[in-house]
Design a protein around this motif. Structure first.
Motif, short mmCIF file in Angstrom:
data_model
loop_
_atom_site.label_atom_id
_atom_site.label_comp_id
_atom_site.label_asym_id
_atom_site.label_seq_id
_atom_site.Cartn_x
_atom_site.Cartn_y
_atom_site.Cartn_z
N GLU A 579 28.41 65.80 7.28
CA GLU A 579 28.05 66.79 6.24
C GLU A 579 26.61 66.54 5.76
N PHE A 580 26.26 65.26 5.54
CA PHE A 580 24.92 64.92 5.06
C PHE A 580 23.86 65.21 6.13
N ILE A 581 24.23 64.93 7.40
CA ILE A 581 23.31 65.25 8.51
C ILE A 581 23.13 66.77 8.59
N GLY A 582 24.17 67.51 8.25
CA GLY A 582 24.08 68.98 8.20
C GLY A 582 23.01 69.44 7.21
N HIS A 583 22.97 68.79 6.03
CA HIS A 583 21.92 69.12 5.04
C HIS A 583 20.53 68.83 5.63
N TYR A 584 20.44 67.72 6.35
CA TYR A 584 19.18 67.29 6.98
C TYR A 584 18.76 68.32 8.03
N ASN A 585 19.75 68.75 8.85
CA ASN A 585 19.46 69.75 9.90
C ASN A 585 18.94 71.05 9.29
N THR A 586 19.52 71.45 8.17
CA THR A 586 19.10 72.69 7.50
C THR A 586 17.66 72.54 7.00
N LYS A 587 17.37 71.39 6.42
CA LYS A 587 16.03 71.14 5.86
C LYS A 587 14.95 71.12 6.94
N PHE A 588 15.26 70.44 8.07
CA PHE A 588 14.22 70.20 9.07
C PHE A 588 14.41 71.00 10.36
N ALA A 589 15.38 71.93 10.37
CA ALA A 589 15.64 72.77 11.55
C ALA A 589 15.91 71.90 12.79
N THR A 590 16.77 70.89 12.60
CA THR A 590 17.16 70.02 13.71
C THR A 590 18.63 70.25 14.01
N ASN A 591 19.16 69.48 14.97
CA ASN A 591 20.55 69.72 15.37
C ASN A 591 21.24 68.40 15.72
N TYR A 592 21.23 67.45 14.77
CA TYR A 592 21.83 66.13 15.03
C TYR A 592 23.27 66.10 14.55
N SER A 593 24.01 65.11 15.05
CA SER A 593 25.40 64.92 14.60
C SER A 593 25.83 63.51 15.00
N THR A 594 27.11 63.19 14.72
CA THR A 594 27.63 61.88 15.14
C THR A 594 28.55 62.04 16.35
N LYS A 595 28.40 63.16 17.09
CA LYS A 595 29.35 63.45 18.17
C LYS A 595 29.37 62.36 19.25
N ASP A 596 28.20 61.69 19.47
CA ASP A 596 28.16 60.56 20.40
C ASP A 596 27.04 59.62 19.98
N SER A 597 27.02 58.43 20.57
CA SER A 597 26.07 57.42 20.12
C SER A 597 24.62 57.85 20.37
N GLN A 598 24.38 58.63 21.44
CA GLN A 598 23.00 59.05 21.73
C GLN A 598 22.48 60.02 20.66
N SER A 599 23.34 60.96 20.26
CA SER A 599 22.93 61.93 19.23
C SER A 599 22.67 61.21 17.90
N PHE A 600 23.54 60.22 17.60
CA PHE A 600 23.38 59.45 16.37
C PHE A 600 22.08 58.64 16.42
N TYR A 601 21.82 58.07 17.60
CA TYR A 601 20.61 57.27 17.77
C TYR A 601 19.35 58.15 17.67
N ASN A 602 19.43 59.36 18.19
CA ASN A 602 18.31 60.31 18.07
C ASN A 602 18.08 60.66 16.59
N TYR A 603 19.18 60.79 15.84
CA TYR A 603 19.07 61.06 14.40
C TYR A 603 18.37 59.88 13.71
N TYR A 604 18.77 58.68 14.06
CA TYR A 604 18.15 57.46 13.51
C TYR A 604 16.63 57.49 13.74
N ASN A 605 16.23 57.79 14.99
CA ASN A 605 14.80 57.83 15.32
C ASN A 605 14.07 58.91 14.54
#
Length: 956
Positions: A579-605
């Protein structure tokens, strides 16, 4: 004689350099320089060069900027001799650096934009590689620094551009001496100038001592050839600091003489990664070393670190999760490998890799572990050591593990010495603060309980009842405090912050409170968060939450084990995070999630990158980002968790990277009493007597300092108007220094929560009035700089970043104009004066003052509705801008369309127009004798035009 004249200082230095082995040579200008270069290259390369050979060599080396020439310097230079044979020569011997030819000269004259004479130049094989600028005793070192900036702009690039081969600058006033790399002007900062020291970190500041050690021919040649780093990603030069130099040398010596291990203790923020990488790079050239493997933790391989590593050695890093790629690198002829401890462990433990790995067991592989206090305290260390029988291991850490702060695992208590052996070089936090390589900390303890709660703040660290620490009212109070004070702490969001809390459930509570307050319009701060989550809430034990992402060792940053997740609703922590990553995606027009470790790691970066680029105001974490994360623009840590020992120093150290004058300290705001924990950590990693060197003094001390500085100012200029009567530039310089010191102290005071002008002896209005006079002198110095005669104020750093305030821009002025329009008649004159005074006091707005006065006088009375002001002002501004371009074209006889192109290019590149570029748009070209002064005048007018009509207007 009260001060040593520059000429005496210079002559003494040249005499000393001759005794050290430099040959004195007389070089008046470029023709002498070229003639000398030819003869020195012939001697160094044992060849005779015909005029045609030398012309080819000059043509080959005369290209590119400082960075590109630094690469040319380290390459062989091709030419075809008169017999048609292909030949190459060497500009500098990098393997046997003492075998180069060393000369010294003084007062070389070069003419570019202006004619400049340089103090002392060290020539290696005829090329000017080290430039020394001197100021007489008593003058600020910063003036010599600014002088090299001026020469860079005015003349280093002139003629054949040989002075663009300078690798290292040295500046001195006899008493203090510093050195720094020749990098681009935009990357150059006085904060990146360094003192030399001995192996025990004792500073060598006096010029003659510095010369004996640092400028000794073999040493300076070694610094140029081995310890100047070409940073590919920044396209700039870096030079190692003394403690980095000694650490690299210590490891190289150990590898050459013994198979023993060792570690380097260099405090957090002192550039360990560069030191360890440089070590790895040099070790790869030793014949006895089979390979060098640089090992980091996966979470450190963010986008920026990957870029940095590859910038030092292109293509050396494999940032993927593919262990096979690592195995292939270990088996092939790759000499330098950068990998993660996780991949290395997989490579030696999985049967499928054994065929390739088996042959490496007895090889002399050197492992270098970055941040070894985190990555080396488990089973992995033993497995790597057990597998590679012939290896040698070195660790780098800012916070070693001693008996006192060692955690226990299945191997018992493990200390850094137990794993790595001797400490080969030490550079602790007090050394770094003294050398101005990191900042002090300003620690504030904020009361979060009222007395009626019967809980004394002094004992807060003893409280671990979840219901007390997570009481909604307490969390709400802390959130309000942060919202109300973040502007003050971050200098109006010029900097960013981390807010670390005790557990994931508490983090979720905080995030929700801050998010609701934002939706309610109580703040406009950008809050982001990241945390690890358990796969199954019911199975999370006391080590929970961080384990799933290879972060178990992060637990050592906290005093108490984390509480189990007490499910306040049906939601899993992972759902909250999404849910919090969703707020981040809205703010920065990104598309991250915790669906897998790579997506989470991309969010971290991505989070890391946005914090570094000031797009996130507050990063809310439990343990992530509290170690290993470097951002110069991060200056505040809010703490609502118990920290101790290396965890505390690591977390605090996120805030104390050097940046500029505005960033005077790292702010630590504690909502728990960490006084004793802070003392314990300082005692362990430095000593308790050094506390005053590490922690900023209390508020009252800075009030006293401000008042003392105010008295000194009054002794120079008793009234504001007396600044106008200062008899000469010498007295003006004294005033500038006195007021600048006042600004510096006020800059520190302003970050304290309780600061108000009522606490100091100088009224706020007086401060603003003196500031206007200070800016008048800045304008005068800037104007004088356009002339050929250089003002003594030209090299003074006015530190305007201490004055600029983001909240006072054109947009802000328009709001004041709207208030002025709606004000009662008797108030209008007072408000109008306040607006003009405000603009006079703001460095960004002074150039716009006359136009705003014209708008108030001619346009404002005709506007019926204050809501129309913004549109009317935009129309007025556009008309004035067009008129200004027309006027400039007519006055200077310029082609108006091409003038607009030149201005557009200047706005886009932020690089001043070139003289030839300006001459080309003149309808009547001036004669050669007047060409330079005419072009300089036009360039000055173009810069003034952009300052007035473009800079700061976007905010409106």
């Amino acid at each position: 004689m009260t001060s040593q004249p520059e000429q005496t200082l210079e002559n003494n230095l040249v005499g000393q350099l001759e005794k050290l082995g430099f040959k004195r040579v007389l070089i008046k200008g470029e023709s002498d320089l070229l003639q000398n270069l030819k003869s020195q290259l012939e001697v160094h390369n044992k060849v005779t060069l015909s005029p045609n050979d030398f012309t080819q060599i000059l043509n080959f080396i005369n290209k590119g900027n400082v960075f590109e020439r630094a690469k040319i310097l380290r390459d062989r230079i091709p030419y075809t001799n008169d017999l048609g044979e292909f030949k190459t020569i060497e500009l500098i011997n990098q393997l046997h650096w003492c075998q180069n030819k060393f000369q010294v000269t003084q007062q070389v004259s070069m003419e570019g934009k202006y004619k400049n004479r340089y103090d002392v130049t060290l020539l290696i094989n005829g090329l000017p590689l080290v430039q020394i600028e001197l100021k007489r005793r008593g003058l600020e070192l910063k003036e010599a620094f600014k002088q090299t900036d001026r020469y860079t702009i005015h003349s280093y690039g002139s003629g054949q551009g040989l002075f663009q081969f300078i690798q290292i600058f040295v500046i001195s006033n006899g008493v203090n001496t510093k050195y720094y790399a020749n990098t681009s002007l935009k990357d150059r900062s006085f904060k990146q100038t360094f003192y030399w020291s001995d192996t025990k970190n004792k500073l060598v500041t006096q010029l003659s001592n510095f010369t004996d050690i640092f400028l000794e021919p073999c040493h300076i040649s070694k610094m140029v050839t081995k310890y100047v780093v070409l940073n590919e990603s920044q396209k700039s030069l870096m030079v190692l600091r003394p403690y980095q130099f000694y650490a690299v040398e210590a490891i190289i010596d150990r590898v050459k003489t013994t198979p023993k291990f060792g570690y380097i203790w260099h405090t957090t923020g002192s550039g360990k990664t560069l030191t360890s990488f440089k070590t790895a790079q040099i070790l790869t050239n030793l014949p006895q070393v089979y390979k060098v493997v640089f090992v980091v933790d996966r979470k450190d391989l963010d986008y920026q670190t990957t870029k940095e590593f590859n910038s030092f050695s292109k293509g050396s890093i494999d940032g993927t999760n593919n262990t096979q790629a690592l195995v292939n690198q270990l088996a092939d002829d790759t000499k330098l490998i950068v990998t993660t401890i996780q991949k290395l462990n997989t490579a030696i433990s999985k049967a499928r890799h054994m065929t390739k790995m088996e042959s490496l067991k007895d090889k002399r592989i050197v492992f270098i572990f970055d941040e070894c206090h985190r990555s080396q305290f488990g089973k992995t260390h033993e497995e790597i050591k057990g597998f590679f029988q012939g290896c040698q291991m070195f660790g780098f850490t800012g916070t070693p593990i001693f008996e006192e702060n060692a955690g226990s695992n299945s191997y018992g208590k493990r200390t850094t010495t137990m794993l790595f052996g001797d400490c080969l070089h030490k550079y602790v936090i007090t050394d770094a603060i003294r050398d101005e390589n990191v900042l002090k900390f300003s620690v504030e303890y904020i009361s979060t309980f009222k007395k009626k709660d019967h809980i004394m703040d002094i004992n807060v660290e003893a409280i671990d009842e979840e219901e007390v620490m997570r009481a909604p009212q307490r969390l709400n109070n802390i959130s309000d405090f942060i919202i109300n004070n973040h502007g003050r702490k971050s200098h109006n969001r010029e900097f960013t912050s981390i807010f670390c809390v005790s557990s994931v459930p508490t983090l979720i509570d905080y995030y929700n409170i801050l998010h609701k307050k934002k939706l309610a319009g109580e703040h406009n701060l950008t809050v982001a968060t990241i945390f690890s989550y358990g796969a199954n809430v019911d199975l999370i034990d006391n080590d929970g939450f961080e384990q799933d992402w290879e972060e178990g060792e992060f637990g050592i940053a906290a005093d108490n084990p984390r509480d189990e997740y007490r499910n306040p609703s049906k939601k899993h922590p992972r759902e909250f995070l999404d849910e919090f990553i969703g707020h981040y995606n809205t703010k920065f027009a990104t598309n991250y999630s915790t669906k897998d470790s790579q997506s989470f790691y991309n969010y971290y970066n991505d989070v890391a990158n946005r914090v570094k680029h000031r797009q996130v105001d507050i990063l809310l974490v439990v343990n992530m980002f509290l170690t290993g994360f470097d951002s110069k623009h991060l200056n505040t840590l809010y703490v609502d968790k118990n920290l101790k020992y290396h965890g505390l120093i690591q977390a605090f150290s996120r805030t104390n990277r050097i940046l500029n004058e505005l960033k005077s300290q790292g702010n630590i705001v504690c909502f728990r009493n960490l006084k004793q924990a802070t003392d314990d950590a300082i005692t362990l990693f430095s000593n308790i007597n050094a506390k005053d060197e590490i922690i900023m003094q209390p508020y009252e001390d800075y009030v006293l300092k401000f008042n003392e500085a105010f008295i000194k100012l009054l002794q120079i200029a008793p009234t504001v108007n007396s600044v106008n009567d200062l008899p000469s530039e010498v007295e003006e310089l004294e005033f500038i220094k006195a007021f600048r010191e006042l600004m510096r102290i006020k800059n520190v005071l302003g970050t304290f929560t309780e600061f108000t002008f009522e606490d100091v002896s100088m009224p706020e209005q007086s401060f603003e009035d003196y500031k206007s006079k200070y800016l008048d002198l800045y304008d005068k110095a800037k104007g004088d700089n356009q002339k050929e005669k250089v003002s003594i104020l030209a090299d003074v750093d006015f530190e305007l970043e201490l004055i600029h305030r983001d909240e006072i821009n054109v947009s802000y002025i328009l709001k004041l104009l709207a208030k002025l329009k709606d004000a009662p008649e008797e108030e209008k004159e007072k408000q109008q004066k306040a607006i003009i005074d405000l603009m006079v006091g703001e460095s960004q707005l002074r150039s716009k003052r006359e136009l705003v006065e014209k708008f108030i006088r001619e346009n404002l009375p005709n506007i019926e509705d204050s809501e129309q002001i913004q549109d009317e002002f935009a129309e007025f501004w556009t008309k004035e801008r067009i008129d200004a371009i027309r006027k400039l074209s007519e006055e200077e006889g310029l082609e108006s369309e091409r003038l607009e192109d030149v201005i557009s290019q200047y706005i886009y590149t932020e690089k001043e127009p070139l003289r030839d570029e300006v001459v080309s748009i003149m309808k009547n070209k001036p004669g050669l004798s007047k060409r330079r002064t005419t072009a300089e005048r036009v360039i000055g007018k173009i810069i003034d035009f952009v300052d007035t009509f473009i800079s700061g207007i976007a905010a409106a």
